[in-house]
Design a protein around this motif. Structure first.
Motif, PDB file in Angstrom:
ATOM      1  N   PHE A 214      46.570  22.281  67.262  1.00 22.67           N
ATOM      2  CA  PHE A 214      46.682  23.457  68.094  1.00 22.67           C
ATOM      3  C   PHE A 214      47.351  24.454  67.414  1.00 22.67           C
ATOM      4  O   PHE A 214      47.004  25.871  67.388  1.00 22.67           O
TER       5      PHE A 214
ATOM      6  N   GLY B 145      43.879  22.854  78.376  1.00 19.78           N
ATOM      7  CA  GLY B 145      43.808  22.170  77.103  1.00 19.78           C
ATOM      8  C   GLY B 145      42.675  22.589  76.375  1.00 19.78           C
ATOM      9  O   GLY B 145      41.515  22.330  76.143  1.00 19.78           O
TER      10      GLY B 145
ATOM     11  N   ASP C 271      46.816  26.509  76.834  1.00 18.31           N
ATOM     12  CA  ASP C 271      47.723  25.316  75.887  1.00 18.31           C
ATOM     13  C   ASP C 271      48.990  25.918  75.604  1.00 18.31           C
ATOM     14  O   ASP C 271      49.301  26.887  76.046  1.00 18.31           O
TER      15      ASP C 271
ATOM     16  N   GLY D 150      44.780  26.465  66.616  1.00 20.18           N
ATOM     17  CA  GLY D 150      44.380  26.726  67.904  1.00 20.18           C
ATOM     18  C   GLY D 150      43.281  27.786  68.203  1.00 20.18           C
ATOM     19  O   GLY D 150      43.300  28.844  67.773  1.00 20.18           O
TER      20      GLY D 150
ATOM     21  N   TYR E 299      42.860  23.229  72.792  1.00 21.74           N
ATOM     22  CA  TYR E 299      42.846  22.600  71.420  1.00 21.74           C
ATOM     23  C   TYR E 299      42.205  23.649  70.457  1.00 21.74           C
ATOM     24  O   TYR E 299      42.395  24.742  70.252  1.00 21.74           O
TER      25      TYR E 299
ATOM     26  N   LEU F 255      47.547  16.149  68.257  1.00 23.08           N
ATOM     27  CA  LEU F 255      46.444  17.053  68.683  1.00 23.08           C
ATOM     28  C   LEU F 255      47.334  18.468  68.981  1.00 23.08           C
ATOM     29  O   LEU F 255      47.032  19.829  68.640  1.00 23.08           O
ATOM     30  N   ARG F 256      48.563  18.460  69.616  1.00 26.12           N
ATOM     31  CA  ARG F 256      49.363  19.759  69.784  1.00 26.12           C
ATOM     32  C   ARG F 256      49.799  20.351  68.367  1.00 26.12           C
ATOM     33  O   ARG F 256      49.709  21.735  68.129  1.00 26.12           O
TER      34      ARG F 256
END
Length: 243
Positions: free
Chosen positions: A124, A68, A92, A128, A70, A120-121
């Motif tokens: 990113f 992850g 990620d 990101g 992020y 959150l995705r």
């Protein structure tokens, strides 16, 4: 689904780790470098940052793997506060695999685990690794970024098996992903390693707690009070903490 047995997670105060750090450096004032915490959702707190750096220093970690990426804040934290010879590999999702068109109700993002992970995705996909991008070149050189669904990682085929002494799991927060990432982490880990999870006892991502509370772990699971960090120490690190 969780196993029938329930693991025993030991609670410790943060100062247990800090006292060990002080004992390592009796002639100096231990310090670490950290950015002002991001105002964005999903970052680690200052206390959590101190805990992660303390675990890395107590074990002399040199090879880090992060589930992850992020914004890359934790990546930056680990790269900045490790020896020049250390390296951080962070993974990620490929941005093209993320649905950026959908949007969740703003209130749900702070209440619902699925809505939060989706947010959150999308962040990113849009920004990101921004913290890594803004870092000095010497720090960026210590980082390898992978774009891959963590559930498809094959440590043996990708030459990653048994290479890492510090692994931080903070990718997808649903039960199946946590279980998969944990299984992969055990393959990535050296015999002497730290494996840490974020969002243990989170009010939003309750599957992390559900998984760890039912996990038949190969070593003692430890939760640091006033944080969402849980970890286990394997091999020669297993007796690092006082009884």
């Amino acid at each position: 689904m969780p196993t029938a047995s329930r693991s025993t997670v030991r609670d410790i105060r943060p100062k247990v780790l800090f006292q060990l750090i002080e004992a390592m450096h009796p002639e100096s004032n231990p310090t670490f470098s950290v950015n002002i915490p991001s105002s964005a959702i999903g970052g680690a707190t200052l206390l959590e940052s101190a805990v992660l750096v303390s675990l890395a220093r107590l074990t002399g970690a040199q090879s880090f793997f992060e589930f992850g990426t992020y914004m890359g804040a934790t990546t930056l934290l680990l790269a900045t506060n490790s020896p020049d010879s250390a390296h951080v590999t962070t993974v990620d999702l490929p941005p093209e695999a993320i649905d950026t068109a959908a949007a969740d109700d703003a209130a749900l993002v702070l209440q619902d685990d699925t809505a939060n992970d989706n947010f959150l995705r999308r962040e990113f996909a849009a920004k990101g690794g921004a913290c890594i991008d803004r870092a000095p070149a010497a720090i960026q050189a210590k980082v390898t970024r992978l774009l891959q669904d963590t559930r498809t990682i094959d440590p043996v085929a990708q030459g990653l098996a048994g290479r890492f002494d510090f692994i931080f799991i903070d990718g997808g927060h649903d039960y199946d992903t946590i279980a998969s990432d944990t299984a992969v982490a055990l393959q990535l880990a050296r015999p002497d390693a730290v494996i840490a999870w974020h969002d243990y006892r989170s009010a939003i991502h309750q599957d992390v707690t559900r998984f760890l509370d039912g996990y038949d772990a190969p070593a003692q699971l430890v939760h640091v009070q006033n944080t969402m960090i849980a970890f286990m120490l394997t091999g020669r690190f297993a007796n690092l903490l006082p009884d």
